[in-house]
Design an enzyme around this catalytic site. Structure first.
Site, PDB file in Angstrom:
ATOM      1  N   HIS A 373      41.654  40.245  43.773  1.00 25.01           N
ATOM      2  CA  HIS A 373      41.338  40.370  42.350  1.00 25.01           C
ATOM      3  C   HIS A 373      40.617  39.158  41.778  1.00 25.01           C
ATOM      4  O   HIS A 373      40.497  39.056  40.556  1.00 25.01           O
ATOM      5  CB  HIS A 373      42.611  40.601  41.538  1.00 25.01           C
ATOM      6  CG  HIS A 373      43.167  41.986  41.640  1.00 25.01           C
ATOM      7  ND1 HIS A 373      42.656  43.059  40.941  1.00 25.01           N
ATOM      8  CD2 HIS A 373      44.193  42.471  42.381  1.00 25.01           C
ATOM      9  CE1 HIS A 373      43.360  44.148  41.236  1.00 25.01           C
ATOM     10  NE2 HIS A 373      44.287  43.818  42.102  1.00 25.01           N
ATOM     11  N   LYS A 564      41.485  40.137  25.655  1.00 26.38           N
ATOM     12  CA  LYS A 564      41.766  39.854  27.058  1.00 26.38           C
ATOM     13  C   LYS A 564      42.486  38.515  27.136  1.00 26.38           C
ATOM     14  O   LYS A 564      42.582  37.783  26.140  1.00 26.38           O
ATOM     15  CB  LYS A 564      40.491  39.832  27.894  1.00 26.38           C
ATOM     16  CG  LYS A 564      39.394  38.916  27.342  1.00 26.38           C
ATOM     17  CD  LYS A 564      38.090  39.077  28.123  1.00 26.38           C
ATOM     18  CE  LYS A 564      37.378  40.370  27.820  1.00 26.38           C
ATOM     19  NZ  LYS A 564      37.327  41.307  28.914  1.00 26.38           N
ATOM     20  N   ARG A 565      42.994  38.195  28.311  1.00 23.93           N
ATOM     21  CA  ARG A 565      43.649  36.912  28.506  1.00 23.93           C
ATOM     22  C   ARG A 565      42.694  35.792  28.111  1.00 23.93           C
ATOM     23  O   ARG A 565      41.494  35.863  28.371  1.00 23.93           O
ATOM     24  CB  ARG A 565      44.043  36.786  29.985  1.00 23.93           C
ATOM     25  CG  ARG A 565      44.780  35.529  30.365  1.00 23.93           C
ATOM     26  CD  ARG A 565      45.430  35.727  31.739  1.00 23.93           C
ATOM     27  NE  ARG A 565      44.512  36.340  32.684  1.00 23.93           N
ATOM     28  CZ  ARG A 565      43.733  35.648  33.524  1.00 23.93           C
ATOM     29  NH1 ARG A 565      43.739  34.332  33.506  1.00 23.93           N
ATOM     30  NH2 ARG A 565      42.957  36.281  34.382  1.00 23.93           N
ATOM     31  N   LYS A 570      36.352  33.728  30.787  1.00 23.62           N
ATOM     32  CA  LYS A 570      36.141  34.913  29.955  1.00 23.62           C
ATOM     33  C   LYS A 570      35.354  34.574  28.690  1.00 23.62           C
ATOM     34  O   LYS A 570      34.928  35.450  27.961  1.00 23.62           O
ATOM     35  CB  LYS A 570      37.476  35.570  29.627  1.00 23.62           C
ATOM     36  CG  LYS A 570      38.181  36.112  30.882  1.00 23.62           C
ATOM     37  CD  LYS A 570      39.510  36.754  30.550  1.00 23.62           C
ATOM     38  CE  LYS A 570      40.256  37.212  31.796  1.00 23.62           C
ATOM     39  NZ  LYS A 570      39.650  38.381  32.452  1.00 23.62           N
ATOM     40  N   THR A 672      39.182  45.887  33.401  1.00 26.20           N
ATOM     41  CA  THR A 672      39.511  47.273  33.047  1.00 26.20           C
ATOM     42  C   THR A 672      39.453  47.465  31.541  1.00 26.20           C
ATOM     43  O   THR A 672      39.289  48.583  31.063  1.00 26.20           O
ATOM     44  CB  THR A 672      40.912  47.672  33.565  1.00 26.20           C
ATOM     45  OG1 THR A 672      41.864  46.703  33.132  1.00 26.20           O
ATOM     46  CG2 THR A 672      40.920  47.769  35.076  1.00 26.20           C
ATOM     47  N   LYS A 676      38.201  50.718  29.219  1.00 21.84           N
ATOM     48  CA  LYS A 676      38.966  51.338  28.128  1.00 21.84           C
ATOM     49  C   LYS A 676      38.151  51.380  26.844  1.00 21.84           C
ATOM     50  O   LYS A 676      38.153  52.373  26.113  1.00 21.84           O
ATOM     51  CB  LYS A 676      40.267  50.571  27.910  1.00 21.84           C
ATOM     52  CG  LYS A 676      41.236  50.668  29.063  1.00 21.84           C
ATOM     53  CD  LYS A 676      42.290  49.580  28.998  1.00 21.84           C
ATOM     54  CE  LYS A 676      43.036  49.513  30.323  1.00 21.84           C
ATOM     55  NZ  LYS A 676      43.756  48.247  30.509  1.00 21.84           N
TER      56      LYS A 676
END
Length: 830
Positions: A373, A564-565, A570, A672, A676
């Site tokens: 991952h 998100k985290r 990110k 993911t 969504k």
């Protein structure tokens, strides 16, 4: 269903008869549970009581199907897949169970007759705090799809008493509070005190030759902790299949030490018991300390040791020869956290079942598979060899032997290539030496997969290129997916109703049916219905923001969402730079027809991740300034929504117009959340990273707002090919933003507060290329404004995003795993 023995002729044969799903039967069940489960009458029952009652009524119906599913697997001697994951983010189960069983409307009807609301009752249910981010949400989706596809699939993990933490925001800072999700009990789980396995730590290894002349190892003088099972039924949609999620909780191998207790030392009397049971107390202890890291390692071994024992027990209840294990068992490792299962299976096969090394290794490799991952080298899990030697001496010895035999094969193929040996070794040299868990997982598995096409390509070509050369074809791709049952049918009933009205309900079990929407993309009636569903979701989210945060946001504005985290790669920081730039532009040119925008950010930072927590503080400080400036507040609002979890995601995602997927190219494995958001009609603004590439290909480049460096250019710049200080100096807007952050504009009482973030960008090389992508990101945001102004055009883009997301169903993902990696087939029952 409890599985302590195999169903057979001597067992009680239960009749195949299910409780009714009609309103009358449900109403009778509610009445029974109100009286006999919570011991209340309607006058004194609270909403929480009614949640418990409704959950038990549904649970009764799940149990019947669950038991029949288990009997079917035994009767057919079906091959089973065991999915091992440190995280399972299931979210709330009440509505999901009702929808999957097809009794949602009946439940609403019965409760309404009692003067109750299913929506109100479900709000009393806690999210199952069994995960942190995408890893756990993916695992939950895959379990849903396994049951829906009627595959014999089990989940295995840890029953954390406390989740990672409840995130509160105090003066703009993240503050962690215990996430006690089990405070009021969990009606969905079944304790199995009879399913109990010993798990050992410490001790030493004794080596000797047995009476048969066989070299033998024995692990002795170890401390024992007991693992006890809790089972949770996982229902499929539109099928009677109900699979099992088995979670382990730690129990002391001995209860109170009465010697201490009787001497008056009560604290010491319970110390050993508490120490043992801390193993399953909390998700992801802070690994900034040696004690935290040691607890994390013990957690990982605890759950795989119990799981492998349970798997072998189940297999041996019906089969005598362990050489047939791979024909009936597939064990899948969700990331490297469960990789010690490889060493544990080897230990049991060698030490308890007396197989020779060659046979044990052949069985192990044929049984295991592994999903990677991450592409970030620092995120690839390693453990200090001395820690493993102290806690798991037998396993370290087995890993060393695996490594010795593996490196011998590499030497034969590449004689004299010492650098290659160093790169592929399961043990990295250093002080101390460290065991590379990803290398163990690759060598010990017959199949390894990435989770997006780009991710898998980079695994083969860069991260694990040496292993690709050694095992051609072992590393493959299976792109992640999400379940439409959770992420439209449950999370977005407004959109679900529109879809049902125009294309029927087939999409719930076959997401490719959304392709039928393409023909409606220009239909005015459908566009209006689609837009109305989105607007109602935005109104609902605006109401929740007002209720919980006391902030007003305009549902007519563009809802720009990044959830998100919180992590540097990110790039929430890039988003903040853009917000400040927009703020400056609006103040400088108030006469321009700005598209009103509400920027919504949510996510947790790991407790020990100082820079991520500082980013959260910056978001909140910027929001405080922007939202209180009357010159911009009607055109720009910034909202940080705390404690992002599955339920919060289900509140936010259906309301999103714009999906921010802005990680540095080459860093996000898949994502993911991007799926969504697109599935719920948000247009993606993103880099060509992870599954963004496949989403863009599916929905069409014209319905995706792309920006930024590609993987090759990003890799070149990250390798030292850029000067972030020069970039800042050459861009007036960027320089102004950085000076505002660094000069205390957003932190007047603490002007030095954000210096570490600026140092990361300007003095430490900007490793995630925030400044390099800044200008392209602004241009992409301008394109989003242009598109959003054209309501019909934007609506069409959103519709086509929904219509073309069929391949991102976790049903497709699971089918690929089943056919290409696990070798399992459906085992339906009536």
């Amino acid at each position: 269903m409890s599985e302590t023995s195999t169903p057979g002729p001597g067992h009680l044969q239960l009749k195949h008869h299910y409780l009714g799903l009609d309103p009358a039967s449900l109403k009778q069940s509610l009445a029974n549970h109100l009286a006999y489960t919570v011991a209340k009458d309607p006058l004194t029952a609270t909403e929480r009581d009614w949640f418990t009652v409704t959950a038990h009524a549904l649970r009764d119906r799940l149990i019947e199907r669950w038991m029949e599913t288990t009997r079917t697997y035994y009767r057919r001697d079906a091959k089973r897949v065991y999915y091992l994951s440190m995280e399972f983010l299931l979210g709330r189960a009440l509505t999901n169970s009702a929808l999957n069983m097809g009794v949602h409307d009946e439940c609403c009807q019965v409760l309404a007759e009692l003067g109750l609301s299913l929506e109100a009752i479900r709000e009393t249910e806690s999210d199952a705090a069994l995960g942190n981010g995408g890893l756990g949400r993916l695992a939950a989706c895959l379990l849903d799809s396994m049951a829906t596809l009627r595959l014999p699939g089990y989940g295995y993990g840890i029953r954390y008493e406390y989740g990672m933490f409840n995130q509160h925001i105090r003066d703009g800072w993240q503050v962690e509070h215990p996430e006690n999700w089990l405070r009021y009990g969990n009606p969905w789980e079944f304790p199995r005190p009879e399913v109990l396995y010993p798990v050992q730590f410490g001790g030493r290894v004794v080596e000797y030759t047995d009476a048969a002349g066989r070299f033998t190892s024995r692990w002795v003088d170890a401390e024992t902790v007991m693992a006890m099972a809790y089972d949770t039924p996982i229902p499929g949609f539109g099928t009677n299949t109900v699979n099992n999620l088995r979670l382990w909780t730690a129990k002391s191998s001995r209860e109170l030490d009465l010697r201490y207790f009787n001497e008056g030392d009560y604290i010491q009397a319970v110390a050993d018991k508490n120490s043992s049971e801390n193993l399953s107390r909390v998700l992801y202890p802070n690994d900034a300390t040696i004690c935290g890291r040691e607890l994390r390692l013990k957690q990982e071994y605890f759950f795989v040791a119990a799981t492998v024992q349970d798997i072998l027990r189940r297999y041996l209840s019906a089969h005598a020869d362990l050489r047939g294990l791979p024909e009936k068992v597939a064990i899948h490792l969700n990331d490297t956290h469960p990789a010690l299962a490889i060493a544990e299976l080897m230990r049991l096969l060698l030490d308890q079942h007396q197989l020779d090394w060659a046979a044990a290794w052949e069985i192990t490799v044929a049984t295991f598979s592994y999903t990677n991952h991450t592409l970030l080298p620092e995120a690839l899990e390693t453990w200090p060899a001395p820690m493993l030697e102290r806690l798991l001496p037998r396993h370290l010895a087995i890993i060393h032997e695996i490594n010795r035999r593996f490196l011998e094969q590499v030497r034969h193929r590449h004689p004299g290539d010492m650098e290659r040996l160093r790169r592929v070794s399961l043990v990295a040299e250093g002080d101390p030496k460290r065991v590379r868990m990803a290398h163990l997982a690759i060598v010990g598995s017959h199949a390894v997969n990435g989770v997006a096409e780009l991710h898998s390509q980079l695994l083969r070509e860069r991260v694990f290129a040496d292993f690709e050369a050694l095992y051609p074809g072992r590393i493959t791709n299976i792109t992640n997916g999400i379940t439409q049952r959770r992420w439209i049918n449950q999370a977005n009933p407004a959109l679900a109703q529109v879809l049902n009205a125009y294309i029927g309900r087939g999409w719930v079990s076959d997401l490719d049916r959304l392709g039928e929407l393409e023909a409606l993309a220009d239909d005015h009636a459908f566009q209006a219905a689609f837009a109305a569903a989105k607007h109602s979701n935005k109104q609902r989210l605006a109401g929740l923001i007002r209720q919980h945060l006391g902030q007003e946001v305009d549902p007519e504005s563009l809802f720009d969402v990044q959830v998100k985290r919180i992590h540097e790669y990110k790039r929430q920081l890039l988003n903040v730079l853009q917000i400040i730039t927009r703020y400056n532009r609006i103040r400088r040119h108030p006469e321009t027809g700005w598209v009103p925008r509400t920027v919504i950010i949510a996510g947790k930072a790991a407790p020990g991740y100082r820079l991520a927590k500082l980013i959260i503080k910056l978001v909140n400080d910027v929001a405080d300034v922007v939202n209180n400036d009357p010159a911009v507040s009607d055109r720009l609002r910034v909202v940080f929504i705390p404690n992002y979890d599955v339920t919060t995601a289900a509140d936010i995602i259906p309301a999103a117009d714009l999906s921010e997927q802005i990680s540095t190219a080459g860093t996000e494995a898949s994502g993911t959340g991007n799926m969504k958001l697109a599935l719920n009609g948000a247009v993606t603004l993103g880099t060509l990273d992870g599954a963004n590439i496949e989403i863009r290909a599916a929905v069409g480049a014209e319905n995706f707002i792309e920006f930024g460096l590609d993987v090759e250019r990003a890799a070149a710049l990250a390798g030292g090919g850029h000067d972030p200080s020069a970039l800042a100096a050459a861009d007036g807007e960027l320089l102004e933003v950085l000076e505002m952050i660094g000069g205390g504009y957003f932190s007047p009482g603490a002007p030095e507060r954000f210096r570490p973030l600026l140092a990361r960008l300007l003095e430490e090389g900007d490793p995630y290329l925030v400044l390099a992508d800044y200008r392209a990101y602004l241009e992409a945001q301008e394109r989003a404004d242009v598109e959003f102004r054209q309501a019909q055009r934007w609506n069409r883009m959103a519709i086509l995003n929904v219509a073309r997301m069929g391949r991102f169903s976790s049903d497709r993902t699971v089918r690929e795993y089943a056919e290409r990696i696990w070798g399992v087939a459906p085992a339906p029952h009536d």
